[in-house]
Motif scaffolding. Sequence first.
Motif: not given
Lengths: 139, 1216
Positions: B643-646, B651-654, B710-717, B721-725
Amino acid sequence: MESVVFIFSLIDCCALIFLSVYFIITLSDLECDYINARSCCSKLNKWVVPELIGHTVVTVLMFVSLHWFIFLLNLPVASWNIYRFVMVPSGNMGVFDPTEIHNRGQLKSHMKEAMIKLGFHLLCFFMYLYSMILALIND
Amino acid sequence: MSAPAGIPPRPAAAPGGARAPAARPRAPPCRNGPVQSQVHFPSGYSLNPENYSAPSTHYPQVPHEAIPSQLDNQYIADYHSACYSVPAQSVMTHSIGPGMLNTQQLYGGAPHPVESSGGLLQEAVSSASHLHTSVPQSYSAMSSHYISSTSSSVASQGFPLSSGHYAMPSVSSAVYPHLSYPAMSIGSPYRQVLTSQSLPAVGQFKETNAFPGQSTIVPRTLQQQVTLGYNSTSWSTSDFQSAQENLSRNHTGSVAKASNQINTVGIVDSSHPVNQNVQFTKPGVETSVSSVVTSSVRTPAADHLIEPASVPSSTQPPESLLQEGMQYGGYVNNQASSAPAPLSSSSDDEEEDEEDEEAAIDSSSTTSSASPVTNNYDALEGGGYPETDSATSSPAPPPQISRNTKPFGYGYPTLQPGYQNATLPTSAMQPSNPGHQSGFQQYPQYPGVNQLSSSLGGLSLQHSQQPESLRPVNLIQERNILPVSPVLAPVPNLNSDLRKLNCNPDSFRCTLTNIPQTQALLNKAKLPLGLLLHPFRDLTQLPVITSSTIVRCRSCRTYINPFVSFIDQRRWKCNLCYRVNDVPEEFMYNPLTRSYGEPHKRPEVQNSTVEFIASSDYMLRPPQPAVYLFVLDVSHNAVEAGYLTIVCQSLLENLDKLPGDSRTRIGFVTFDSTVQFYNLQEGLSQPQMLIVSDIDDIFLPTPDSLLVNLHESKELIKDLLNALPNMFTNTRETHSALGPALQAAFKLMSPTGGRISVFQSQLPSLGAGLLHSREDPNQRSSTKVVQHLGPATDFYKKLALDCSGQQTAVDLFLLSSQYSDLASLACMSKYSAGCIYYYPSFHHSHNPTQAEKLQKDLKRYFTRKIGFEAVMRIRCTKGLSIHTFHGNFFVRSTDLLSLANVNPDAGFAVQMSIEESLTDTSLVCFQTALLYTSSKGERRIRVHTLCLPVVTSLADVYAGADVQAAVCLLANMAVDRSVSSSLSDARDALVNAVVDSLSAYISSASNLQQSTLIAPNSLKLFPLYVLALLKQKAFRTGTSTRLDDRVYAMCQIKSQPLGHLMKMIHPNLYRIDRLTDEGAIHVNDRVVPQPPLQKLSAEKLTREGAFLMDCGSIFYIWIGKNCDNSFIKDVLGYPNYASVPQKLTQLPELDTLSSERARSFISWLRDSRPLSPVLQVIKDESPAKTDFFHHLIEDRTEAAFSYYEFLVHIQQQICK
């Protein structure tokens, strides 16, 4: 000996009366929205077990000292207390549950129960007082 | 390990400091407020730390609805003009159609075509003539009424003349002196009462016009009005037209032109047909009103037409006056009867009277609301009016008449055609002059006749014809009980004026649209009384009001609403507690029309659903920012399910669409047997993972930078999110320490509040809150006892209450393949006002339907509106009380629900009881006020008000029953019952609900045969819906049902809004292989076919067909074995039945007519709800078929009745 039993019962009964009054006051505070359900329930749940013990002790004492009439009078209330305590669902936070106290008229029924108990304890109080005086005279 | 270099491998990840005891922040005592926590979390709050620290100490205890503090005039009284451009709510849109069309529409089911103005005119003519012919009758009645009244000379004078029409002007001259604008003599108000009443009476006439069959209501004519009509002939016709137009336009609440001068000759707008004066429709019958109308009321149109010069130079444009008359006539229903309100202000403890300053400012403006007059009215209200002889001409009806004449405006579909026949012979009155015509037609009533004729009408309505909703239906004989189109909410039996203003049934519904007068009557009816609310629904049009003072009743704190009555310009009477309040100075100015002195035209009074922008009085602390925390299960089980991927992808998309402003903060916590935090502090090159393995005493490894902007750390987030799955792909950790993770999340959130989204995939097995499997798989299909429907521990409940106190909601996503004890886990969401999603046997590749569902749900979840730190209060008219609440929230006091978050998909239900009988009122109102912080950091109050009539007879109670609402409320009650008592008790209670109500109906209707099972038309679907409930997953027995599925269904029943719940209980079945354009509707240039509803029985399924079942959150398309190949080819895109794959979840976009029809129909269904349902194509032999057939509730199953058997069972029970 008998006078000691009744003196103890009298003191215990006084405590129970005060407890009932405390229950009534706290519940009516909740009714009037002076305190919130959460603090009300945590306050009251603390005193459920002391009340239970206090009343059970008197009942047992009457049984031991063979005062049948008083014992039988106390028995229904004591068993109701125990039943209520045992039947609390596992997910609830005690006899008084903040999430349910406002539902299905629970607040009202708790209030009614506290009132009835107050009346009962007052009755007992005078009975013990009478019995105590009688016992003291007999001694 | 494929983790990017930036994220250190897990074992090494914990920085020494994080584990060191010295680094432990002394966990702030959560309840007592995060005073010190702002030290730890300076990033978000450093801007205004002192603001945050001060109020937060007492924050949890004190409800938020209002903070007593000085009025802050930072909000100027400007309106959101954008919102106001069309403040007319959807209810109003009906008025496009001619005349009473909206009511007709509701009854007839099919929208009327908008007729051309020419046709309307024709109709008007005919109706006018119709009136004309019936005039003599009314006059005779009237004369008898007025013969005794002393000061009714005007009236009686008018009467003979008006029959002769052309003599009228002379009468008018006699009348006008009384009406002349500035001369507000004390004696005159009664005459004005007369006039003002006539205006509503217009509506009454329109009603008769609309339903000619009802013309037993004798049209009444008010002579003054008639004079108006005739005077208009002396003026230019267009003049009149424009007056009329102004009149109607103002009343709809649409933006009135600032230059709304009547003198603007020639605004003959064909889009404002004559018939629009329906908008003034007023229950002429319900004349209990008269006494309240005050001195300032007059018929301004008349004023204006007669003596335009005499309109003073005041700021009031004439039409406003007209409007006044309108309003005073219109909103006074429970006036006369109401008890004098207590004058002492007993406001809620947390709410303060901020209007004190404005009290009793009685300015002597041009509006002559002189105090003697108002005193007179007070006297009247006190019941003194019969004595005041000089006032006898004011139509103060004897109470018994007004009772008799309660409008029972049930529409009769059969009467509808009559409305159309505009070709009535136009008699002596030729339409030589349109203005003349319309004028005549518009003012047809005489107040004196009002009572008599309408009481006659009322009587005849009630006795000669039974309303459609009371028509007895023999349930056993009538096979096709299901209507062909979806069931609509019954319309409360109010006059059309109030009806139009009433709250949309989608937001606010009552199980009984006719409220019984006493509890005894309610008990006799054996129907549940309650409300179903969907307060935070997505609305397309919502009037938003920015005003420094929000006008509320001083004693019960009700917000001003369309159902209050204005006693005069300066005072209004609360419709809930009947207290008379002052209208604040500021409220006198209507920014909409930029005019002064018309408080009843303010949007608050014109719309039953409004949103206020709250001032700082309604805040305990500065509005919180949007804070989102994601708590993700990364144990082996979860990683396996994928489910993590989904979640991460979605979340990345939205990420950019997450509701919030520049302060939005976000954080992540993952857990297996340990809890991992992620440092996303701006400036780091990569996200940093911090592991806490001490789950018995959880602490935050670093005081800040776990929740980041969210806006200041967007890149890190994004990196995270890309790495987590992929970070946990090789994990062998099977344990799940959900409890500690939640405790950590709570600590993280408690300084601000916000939303925690928990994704869990198995039974929590470590640390606090661990659970054990309680389900015995062998008992799944037991018919006897279903245990463990309640929580096993109070850990989650306590946690939820803690969270709720800190304005944090916990949303649970449970994606598990085995038993996970949802009954216990759900508590974390239930009491913190979160929401619960459950995906049984979730697997990203093995179960694509669930994966798709998760994807869609997440999209909606991330992007939908959200309200933070919300409270909702439900108020109702004195005499009614709420005794049980259903939904996800914490009940903080008797009528205050604490909602840490509120989302647009949450529904609520409340049960009510009638504590005192409602004898002194004819209307009851309910008001919900939802105070929340929007994601943009605005404090807002959304107010819905519902108004319903009170009835005294049992038949009327049945006539007004809303079967869908009743069933939904019963379902809620049954869930409570099955948790507190047992499932079989709940099932019995459901059956008994049907048996009791039907037997009560049969015994009340004496003329019915006792031996047959008869239901009133309004309740004919009751047995069917209850049977459907009994076969619902939540309550079914005998069929194998997993405990979690059952509990989830119960959670849904508790928290879904009515519309969704009804589809869950009783899905809609359509045949879609032969869609035609017959009866199709047009939506956004698309033709949407409307196939008829089929009954939920296998008898309706044919092998040759294809069927669509709409279950709310899922669509099933069942394809029969011998389904037409052309359908399969054209719609599904496969050559034949055999080649259709088993797991088809999408309809291809084919360029064929049938495909287009099917797709437009399905997308239309989809658009009608917020959650986009998944589609599942089921072939006749596929295993998923059982899911489909479970929903065919009219059929017999091995464990449950068929519909017919159920009816027989009920009949036996009744006869017993």
